[in-house]
Design a protein around this motif. Structure first.
Motif, PDB file in Angstrom:
ATOM      1  N   HIS A  66       0.852  -1.191   0.000  1.00 42.95           N
ATOM      2  CA  HIS A  66       0.000   0.000   0.000  1.00 42.95           C
ATOM      3  C   HIS A  66       0.881   1.232   0.000  1.00 42.95           C
ATOM      4  CE1 HIS A  66       0.687  -0.821   4.257  1.00 42.95           C
ATOM      5  NE2 HIS A  66       0.171   0.326   4.619  1.00 42.95           N
ATOM      6  N   HIS A  68       1.397   3.773   2.096  1.00 40.47           N
ATOM      7  CA  HIS A  68       1.942   4.431   3.289  1.00 40.47           C
ATOM      8  C   HIS A  68       3.475   4.481   3.242  1.00 40.47           C
ATOM      9  CE1 HIS A  68      -2.009   3.580   5.700  1.00 40.47           C
ATOM     10  NE2 HIS A  68      -2.108   4.624   4.893  1.00 40.47           N
ATOM     11  N   HIS A  71       6.045   1.699   3.806  1.00 37.63           N
ATOM     12  CA  HIS A  71       6.002   0.531   2.918  1.00 37.63           C
ATOM     13  C   HIS A  71       6.424   0.846   1.480  1.00 37.63           C
ATOM     14  CE1 HIS A  71       3.796  -1.966   5.910  1.00 37.63           C
ATOM     15  NE2 HIS A  71       3.408  -0.775   6.323  1.00 37.63           N
ATOM     16  N   HIS A 145      -7.237  -1.702   5.758  1.00 38.73           N
ATOM     17  CA  HIS A 145      -6.275  -0.800   6.416  1.00 38.73           C
ATOM     18  C   HIS A 145      -6.154   0.464   5.582  1.00 38.73           C
ATOM     19  CE1 HIS A 145      -2.541   0.577   8.318  1.00 38.73           C
ATOM     20  NE2 HIS A 145      -2.056   0.718   7.100  1.00 38.73           N
ATOM     21  N   ASP A 164      -0.570  -4.428   5.653  1.00 35.04           N
ATOM     22  CA  ASP A 164      -1.177  -3.987   6.914  1.00 35.04           C
ATOM     23  C   ASP A 164      -2.630  -4.440   7.070  1.00 35.04           C
ATOM     24  OD1 ASP A 164       1.228  -2.934   7.506  1.00 35.04           O
ATOM     25  OD2 ASP A 164       0.609  -0.832   7.512  1.00 35.04           O
TER      26      ASP A 164
HETATM   27 ZN   LIG Z   1      -0.047   1.260   6.570  1.00 34.00          ZN
END
Ligand SMILES: [Zn+2]
Length: 283
Positions: A66, A68, A71, A145, A164
């Motif tokens: 994802h 974020h 990551h 998430h 996540d």
């Molecule tokens: Zn995350």
């Protein structure tokens, strides 16, 4: 940074500096696939060093579970690699990732060497399969998430890099509570040997059933608490009394971050319920 072998040619890494965030590598004879990058450049570079010098291969693909920061912001340390992600991940990196990196670089000098590299290859439903050496990686959506979550199953080993969508404490502030419950249930039906969570330790086969149950119970508990709160005048005050333990989780998870993530979950869910995004069913 902590490193362990999960299976033949499959390794996982865990950050010592940020929220026990994890990353993985699946290596073939000529090249490797990286699943997520770590929070800070030094750790991501440490991971690359291991792949290039210990495993003796270069990285051809990087999969972002994802958008974020912890990551995906290390994509730039694998020049020439093809980045694979959910199509929404690409959009979110443009909308939020780029401005948030600009902000974060003002506070943290280490981030000045970071450049957001956008995914080259994206999908938004179904499954994508990538063959590396003798292993099939099945890449599939795992929402909840965030709205761009994907997981990677190492088919032959039944190892799931869950991103996540699976954490020691489900975290739904940027996602959706019903989507994450659906993702967790699906993970529970996959017949896995190991779950590599997006944060925290690897879950072994004998622990999976209990971990799935605990996460689903937590989701039900926060939904119930928030629904009760929403009927009261002082909704926030009521929620402040709902401890993480009352929802069946321990506060020791995630290097001390668990309590604050729990409080943010409750606030975000209250907001979702009040704005009508919660479907209200408990399954
Ligand atoms: Zn995350």
């Amino acid at each position: 940074m902590h490193r362990e072998r999960v299976s033949e040619n499959v390794f996982w890494f865990q950050s010592d500096v940020y929220a026990q965030v994890t990353a993985g590598v699946v290596a073939g004879p000529q090249w490797a696939v990286v699943i997520d990058t770590l929070a800070l450049p030094d750790e991501t570079l440490g991971m690359r060093e291991f792949i290039e010098h210990e495993l003796g291969v270069s990285v051809r693909y990087v999969i972002n579970t994802h958008y974020h920061a912890d990551h995906s912001w290390g994509n730039c340390f694998f020049p020439g690699a093809t980045i694979i992600a959910h199509s929404r991940c690409r959009e979110l990196l443009i909308e939020r990732g780029i401005p948030s990196l600009e902000e974060a670089s003002k506070q943290n000098a280490a981030l000045r060497q970071v450049k957001i590299v956008l995914p080259h290859m994206t999908f938004d439903h179904g499954e994508m399969t990538l063959r590396v050496g003798k292993k099939n990686l099945n890449i599939m959506p795992a929402l909840g998430h965030s709205e761009d979550g994907i997981s990677v199953l190492v088919e032959e080993d039944r190892i799931l890099f869950a991103g996540d969508a699976f954490m020691p404490l489900p975290y739904i502030v940027d996602g959706n509570v019903d989507d994450i419950a659906a993702s967790i249930k699906r993970i529970g039906r996959m017949g896995l040997e190991n779950i590599v969570q997006g944060h925290g330790d690897v879950i072994l086969r004998g622990e999976i059933e209990a971990a799935i149950k605990e996460n689903l119970n937590y989701i039900s508990a926060i939904k119930k608490a928030v629904r009760t709160a929403a009927r009261r005048k002082a909704a926030m005050e009521y929620l402040e009394e709902i401890s993480i333990e009352a929802c069946g989780k321990s506060r020791v998870h995630l290097g001390g971050l668990a309590v604050s993530l729990h409080e943010r979950n409750l606030r975000a869910l209250l907001h979702q319920v009040q704005s009508g995004k919660d479907t209200g069913d408990d399954n």
